[in-house]
Scaffold this motif. Structure first.
Motif: not given
Length: 489
Positions: A291-296, A343-346, A355-360, A391-392
């Motif tokens: 969902q995100t790679m940001q701990q905060k 940063d999450t995408l990196r 596969a990568l599913t990108v949700h808004s 993301a794309a």
């Protein structure tokens, strides 16, 4: 007559409309331009509980009989386009009015309640050329050129994949495991804490096994796809996960199954032994979702995991032989801007999923997340073109192409959810369920079965109760409903 409402002063837009059947479209279009407002759609002559608290300039009146949309003292007229018909002519007019008032346009124009790819696919079947389809979407629905191309691109990819499947005569199987380690604040799916239900898992599985028995007896063919979702299926402990998969594969022939997916969305629910159990019983595709790679951000949204757990779970799945791993991310999360998304995408690019599913993010006004953000004083960000493009670009850099798309109400930035994959790693079930081109036999609490008939196309449904107690005690009734829905199938 007095209509009750829950609006606060200056936070509500009231629309009075003279015709039934337009309430959903009005709400969706106006809400897309004013996501922080509550939209109340009512009939002329009906007073709200306290009309005096509303600023008259925030009222809108719609008179479809005369083709008039008035906002305060501004009056806008429109006519009926013979191609569009009365309803779509009104939607186009309302969209144009909202654009003029706000000075904004929306990426998906006036589309509400319809999958953009379905429009493209319908016109493809009718023989329209690609330029004609693009022109139709941009002129009749005011879809942006970029989004029109995206919908058409995905429609062609979906059509190609569907041409290889006898989806009209087959079916897919969905199994719902409505448990999670904890419930994330943004979640809108049926989900219960596993720890609170641990002593009653046997009851739930026994009810589920009754539905599996029904499928084994009623359907001769192998399902085209099987999807175990939830909730988080891997919330089940190793013994119960194996018990479920063993019973399923003993009762249902999966030898001809094109795809067998299990969501393992919460990395804190994944163990090496669970991955081995899934592999042993034929699961070919798993979804491990950061969902995100940001701990905060994870802390804010109540997702009690760490990015390191995502990475560990991913590597374990690779080591156990899974060669089709999907990862989900959410854009528009509170506290996240371009740098956080980048940063999450990196970090995902370093893992190289298939596969990568990108949700808004879609936040409902009364949701647990909205209330939590209000309490801690954090504004929910609106998703942007820039983060969607990031993301794309990330997906393309990993060799992925978009293969399915859908939209939801209250979606951040009026954008979309898009699934990307490496060619050959597409989630077939996702296409079947979103395009509603195949019958889905759905088992478990909150699951919705759909029967799709052709010539002419007709879709009928039956739902299982979301409440687990209700589902368990009424299981025989649920099976009877399915027998009626899929009779002579």
């Amino acid at each position: 007559m007095i209509q009750q409402d829950s609006c606060e002063k200056d936070k509500c837009i009231v629309v009075r409309v003279d015709t039934n059947g337009l309430q959903y479209d009005i709400n969706a279009i106006v809400k897309a331009f004013y996501p922080d407002k509550t939209i109340v759609v009512t009939e002329p002559g009906i007073l709200l509980r306290d009309d005096s608290i509303y600023d008259m300039s925030a009222w809108m009146n719609v008179d479809t009989s005369r083709g008039i949309i008035s906002i305060g003292e501004d009056i806008h007229t429109y006519g009926i386009d013979k191609v569009l018909g009365a309803k779509n002519s009104f939607k186009l007019a309302l969209y144009d009015v909202m654009c003029a008032i706000t000075g904004r346009t929306l990426p998906w124009g006036n589309l509400t309640g319809v999958r953009p790819t379905k429009i493209a696919m319908t016109h493809m079947r009718e023989g329209m050329s690609n330029p004609q389809i693009l022109d139709y979407m941009m002129s009749h629905h005011k879809v942006s050129e970029a989004k029109a191309h995206l919908a058409l691109d995905i429609a062609h990819r979906e059509a190609n994949l569907l041409s290889k499947i006898d989806h009209r005569h087959g079916y897919s199987l969905y199994i719902d495991i409505p448990f999670c380690p904890t419930t994330c604040l943004y979640c809108s799916f049926t989900s219960y804490p596993y720890a609170a239900w641990k002593s009653r898992i046997d009851e739930y599985l026994n009810a589920l096994f009754k539905e599996i028995d029904y499928v084994a007896e009623a359907f001769v063919r192998t399902p085209d796809t099987i999807y175990i979702g939830g909730g988080t299926p891997t919330s089940l402990d190793e013994e119960n996960l194996e018990r479920l998969l063993k019973y399923l594969t003993e009762r249902i022939d999966i030898s001809g199954c094109l795809e067998f997916t299990c969501e393992a969305g919460r990395p804190d629910s994944i163990t090496r032994e669970k991955l081995r159990i899934m592999k042993r019983y034929g699961i070919t595709r798993v979804s491990i979702n950061p969902q995100t790679m940001q701990q905060k951000t994870l802390d804010i949204i109540g997702r009690r995991v760490a990015p390191a757990q995502v990475i560990d779970a991913y590597h374990m799945a690779r080591e156990e032989g899974f060669d089709n791993i999907n990862m989900d991310i959410i854009l528009g999360l509170p506290g996240e801007g371009v740098s956080e998304v980048a940063d999450t995408l990196r970090r995902i690019r370093e893992l190289k999923p298939d596969a990568l599913t990108v949700h808004s993010l879609a936040i409902k006004r009364a949701s647990a997340l909205k209330q939590h953000l209000d309490e801690i004083g954090i504004e929910a960000l609106v998703n942007t073109d820039e983060t969607m493009a990031l993301a794309a670009d990330c997906a393309h850099s990993m060799g992925m192409e978009p293969y399915y798309l859908y939209r939801q109400k209250n979606m951040s930035g009026n954008f979309e959810n898009t699934g990307y994959s490496i060619p050959g790693k597409e989630g077939i079930y996702n296409i079947l369920i979103m395009e509603e081109v195949q019958s889905i036999v759905a088992l478990g609490a909150g699951a919705i079965s759909k029967r799709v008939d052709y010539d002419p196309i007709n879709i009928t449904r039956t739902e299982n109760p979301k409440d687990i107690d209700n589902y368990i005690t009424r299981i025989d009734e649920m099976i009877t409903r399915k027998k009626e829905l899929f009779s002579v199938y």
